[in-house]
Design a protein around this motif. Structure first.
Motif, short mmCIF file in Angstrom:
data_model
loop_
_atom_site.label_atom_id
_atom_site.label_comp_id
_atom_site.label_asym_id
_atom_site.label_seq_id
_atom_site.Cartn_x
_atom_site.Cartn_y
_atom_site.Cartn_z
N ASP A 41 -6.36 5.66 7.01
CA ASP A 41 -5.91 5.39 5.61
C ASP A 41 -4.61 4.44 5.90
N ASP A 42 -3.87 4.60 6.87
CA ASP A 42 -2.79 3.78 6.87
C ASP A 42 -2.97 2.44 7.37
N GLU A 45 -4.72 -1.27 2.28
CA GLU A 45 -4.08 -1.40 1.35
C GLU A 45 -4.75 -1.83 -0.18
#
Length: 913
Positions: A41-42, A45
């Motif tokens: 998830d990180d 974007e």
């Protein structure tokens, strides 16, 4: 989207300007953007979008050190982008905030979505009818007639729900929960006898007319809520004013096939006009529920809770007060006429349907929105006048009188709906099917007056069945869902769902209000001392008979379906056939592999799921037969009066069946409520998979159906692709961002990808289509389901694939016949997905489809025979984790076959070593 939405285009290989966009579109599992990109998830974007539809990429630098075999790896010169559209199909217009009030509000919203299921199914039925005929057809109804009947069915569903709410609020609560008791002084007083009701609902100090007016606000609120939800979802999920929508509107499409027709994905005017007509008809229905009791007045002749009562005696009661009868009779006639006019307008309103040709200036004038607004205003005025007269003139209405409009209308509506659904079984191949539909409805109504009319019902129903069996001149029947009966099956499923929900609402509400009496006592004449309740806490409520008996019939239908499922499971448990073979060249492990038996088991379970088409048909047909039987017996007054024949043994048995039916309805209600308020995200709709499948097409039949996510998703996909191909002021020598787009679509995403392709490409015969687009699908249902249910939208003549029959029900391998017979040749000169992707004679199409035999929801798109022109088998073992597990419907992008297919579709890349 705006011009500055495109992020810096850099590839893992370090190329400053990648030339290929790999555009991933998820399917029914609503895969998260991170999982689509194979990253955390990180590490991703959002490029552009909102919580409903958005585009995602890897953050700069994340892919620099990835190599072949790493999750998230992208070949050189390829930029990978993921489109997340699940919010369009599953997110609700929810209640924000925390605390008990917000949680209850969200639960109510999610339960409300459950009520939209029948509306959504009726909309799917609209698109399953024949769309390739104009005027009288030799093989089926014209699309104008079938479209009108489908929309009429949708209007009937709306009225059924309105009258169901009237039954609970106006009949059970306002009328039957109040009765006359004798006080200590010997005077009669009205009291609320349903102790289950809260004290703030006590309206005993008001007369019945006032209570009816007050409780009529409940169905009006429900109707207004449906209308508001339709308008809100249209703005939130469908209507587009962005650059993506404008790009779609300006896209060069030939208009053929239908998915490429300009304006197909813009149903604003169509939904608005239908919603106003449904609103007008619903308001008229509430007016009928109010004016009926006022016209019939006091007396016992109309004390009926079911349509099979003494109709003649009831009609004579109108003459007790000529002045009252004239006044309220006029309002009743205007309301009924308004419902009829709304039905006519619904049938004639075809100019705004994307599948219909221009009807001409005269019909467009009749369908004008101005006349719709006039009708809506007139019905609202009639309702307001009726309420005012009831409040201020206080007509005499017997406290024990039933509400003739409320009690009889649901049965009459069910007659019309079951007749339309039964006739829909032959819409696609019988141009006289509307007459059989009418004959069936007339026979059911005539049974009310003459019992011998049941012969007409049996003849009409049998004639439709015989016609379904013997019709052979339609050559496409084997290649269409349910042998050409998709409209009838889908309408039947909608009706079964609608009657289940309404019966659940009315029977459970009646049983709760009725105190300690059992469900069978809700049938008229069942409880002792039938008549006005004698004391508080001991009510004796009645509901329309058909609702109670439908619960018992539903139990019988489910028992028969369970027996069929057992037979199917036994038949499919035999030794595997070709479709579940363990030969290595079919993608299965060797016999010595530890996963050998696990793969075989997964293939068997997937094969069982592939029988869904015929199992759905069995469920719906059992439900339709149950509904038809209950209506015939109810209207003909052949069902026993439990109050007069309770001593009979077989009647006692029927009481137990009715009781079991109510228990079944109660458990169904608990399951639906549990699915609605439990599990998943708080802003997601219940049963999310359902909305993915039934909300793909515009709301052309029912405006209160769940919104069509494709009306926004398709323009957004087209707009994003246009940005990738749009010339830039500086950049590559030819002034383009990139020249290749690979639409990588999983499951239902493949349907969105195909719809988008028709908006972005031209027929190959015009010689102007750039070799820009490629298609990579996996785990998709294009050929096995969508092409069969919607032949004119996604059939073989549109996809350019071969035909396919339904999976066999009792064979160990449902696709054995498909495997044994080589794929047939297709017309490679037609305008299809294949030809638009370069599949001209002698050339391979730029389309690869991956599938597994362990995939319970994925199929080949061209042939089960390997090697295939398009289809390729994917690894059935998920090798991405610490332990090897069986791969089913997900995980295709992590396989080596996926990278090979991507390399094949991306000329700039080389296959991984």
């Amino acid at each position: 989207m705006t011009d500055n939405d495109t992020t810096d285009d850099t590839s893992p290989s370090g190329s400053a300007f990648p030339t290929t966009l790999e555009f991933r579109i998820h399917g029914v599992n609503n895969t998260s953007p991170a999982n689509m990109l194979g990253l955390a998830d990180d590490q991703i974007e959002k490029v552009v979008g909102d919580n409903l539809g958005s585009f995602w990429r890897a953050k700069p630098g994340v892919l620099d050190n990835l190599t072949v075999g790493d999750r998230g790896y992208a070949p050189p010169n390829v930029v990978r982008e993921a489109y997340s559209w699940g919010g369009l199909a599953r997110n609700s217009v929810g209640v924000s905030g925390s605390g008990a009030a917000a949680a209850i509000g969200r639960a109510i919203v999610r339960i409300g979505w459950m009520l939209l299921l029948p509306f959504g199914l009726s909309n799917v039925a609209y698109w399953s009818r024949r769309l390739d005929v104009d005027g009288p057809s030799q093989v089926g109804l014209s699309r104008a007639v079938s479209g009108a009947l489908a929309r009429l069915f949708g209007l009937g569903l709306t009225l059924l729900f309105v009258f169901a709410m009237c039954e609970v609020a106006m009949d059970l609560v306002a009328s039957q929960c109040y009765g006359q008791v004798v006080t200590r002084r010997g005077n009669a007083a009205t009291v609320m006898v349903c102790s289950s009701l809260p004290s703030w609902m006590d309206l005993a100090n008001h007369t019945l007319p006032v209570r009816l007016v007050v409780m009529s606000l409940v169905p009006l609120a429900m109707l207004g809520g449906l209308y508001a939800l339709s308008a809100a979802t249209q703005l939130r999920y469908e209507r587009q004013t962005s650059a993506a929508y404008n790009s779609y509107r300006n896209a060069t499409g030939s208009g053929q096939p239908l998915l490429a027709k300009p304006g197909f994905w813009s149903g604003t005017r169509m939904t608005d006009g239908l919603a106003q007509l449904h609103l007008a008809a619903g308001v008229a229905a509430v007016a009928v529920a109010l004016t009926g009791p006022a016209m019939f007045g006091r007396g016992q002749a109309c004390d009926i809770r079911y349509i099979g009562g003494d109709v003649h005696a009831c009609l004579t009661q109108i003459n007790d007060d000529p002045g009252r009868s004239w006044l309220y009779g006029s309002l009743l006639a205007i309301s009924l006429l308004g419902m009829l006019v709304a039905a006519v307008f619904v049938c004639l309103r075809l100019s705004d349907a994307p599948d219909m040709p221009d009807p001409g200036a005269t019909l467009r004038k009749v369908q004008s929105d101005r006349w719709v607004m006039v009708l809506l205003a007139l019905m609202c005025a009639t309702l307001i006048l009726s309420e005012a007269l009831l409040l201020f003139r206080q007509p005499t209405i017997g406290e024990s009188i039933s509400l003739p409009g409320v009690n009889s209308a649901p049965t009459l509506l069910a007659i019309a709906l079951v007749s339309l659904a039964w006739g829909g079984l032959i819409w696609r191949f019988d141009r006289l099917s509307q007459y059989w539909t009418g004959l069936l409805a007339v026979g059911l109504v005539a049974t009310l007056f003459w019992h011998w009319a049941v012969v007409v019902v049996l003849v009409a129903a049998a004639a439709i069945c015989v016609r379904w069996v013997t019709a052979s001149h339609s050559s496409d029947r084997p290649w269409t869902a349910w042998r050409g009966s998709a409209p009838g099956i889908l309408l039947g499923g909608s009706l079964v769902a609608a009657l289940t929900l309404t019966s659940l609402l009315i029977v459970v509400a009646g049983d709760w209000l009725n105190g300690d009496r059992n469900a069978a006592s809700l049938i008229s004449g069942s409880c002792p001392g039938h008549g006005p309740p004698a004391s508080i806490g001991h009510p004796c409520l009645d509901v329309p008979t058909s609702y109670v008996w439908f619960g018992g019939a539903l139990i019988v239908a489910l028992i028969l379906l369970g027996a069929l499922l057992i037979v199917v499971l036994v038949a499919s448990a035999r030794s595997p056939a070709i479709g579940v073979s363990t030969e290595p060249d079919e993608g299965g492990p060797d016999a010595g592999d530890p996963l050998h038996h696990a793969v075989l088991g997964a293939r068997r379970w997937a094969a069982r799921a592939h029988r869904a088409e015929k199992l759905i048909a069995a469920l719906v047909m059992l439900g339709l037969v149950a509904i038809l039987a209950v209506l015939t017996l109810t209207v003909g007054d052949w069902l026993p009066d439990f109050g007069r024949a309770a001593s009979s043994g077989w009647v006692s048995g029927l009481q137990k069946v009715v009781g079991l039916g109510t228990i079944g309805l109660a458990f169904t209600g608990l399951a639906l409520v549990g699915a609605a308020i439990g599990g998943g995200q708080t802003r997601q709709r219940p049963l999310g998979l359902i909305w993915d499948l039934i909300c793909f097409l515009p709301r052309a039949a029912h405006p209160f159906a769940p919104p069509c996510y494709a009306e926004r998703a398709v323009p957004e996909i087209v707009g994003r692709c246009s940005e990738w191909l749009r010339p830039r002021q500086e950049g590559t020598p030819d002034g383009r961002t990139g020249d290749t787009i690979v639409l990588s679509a999983h499951s239902l995403g493949s349907v969105l990808a195909v719809a988008s392709l028709f908006c972005m490409t031209e027929p190959a015969s015009q010689g102007t289509a750039p070799k820009t687009f490629r298609l990579l699908t996996y785990g998709c249902q294009l050929r096995a389901y969508f092409s069969r249910i919607f032949p004119e939208l996604l059939g073989p003549q549109i996809l350019g694939t071969t035909h396919v029959t339904a999976g066999r029900l009792f064979s160990p391998d449902p696709w054995r016949a498909e495997v044994d017979v080589p794929a047939a040749d297709v017309d490679e000169s037609a305008d299809t997905v294949m030809t638009r992707l370069g599949g001209t004679p002698g050339a391979e199409p730029r389309w690869v489809n991956l599938w597994r035999r362990t995939d319970y929801l994925g199929f080949p798109v061209n042939s089960y025979v390997q090697p295939s022109r398009v289809d390729q088998l994917a690894d059935e073992i998920d090798r991405t984790g610490y332990q090897l597990v069986i791969a089913t419907h997900s995980g295709y992008p992590e396989t080596a076959e996926y990278l090979t297919a991507l390399a094949k579709l991306t000329p700039e890349s080389s296959p991984p070593e």
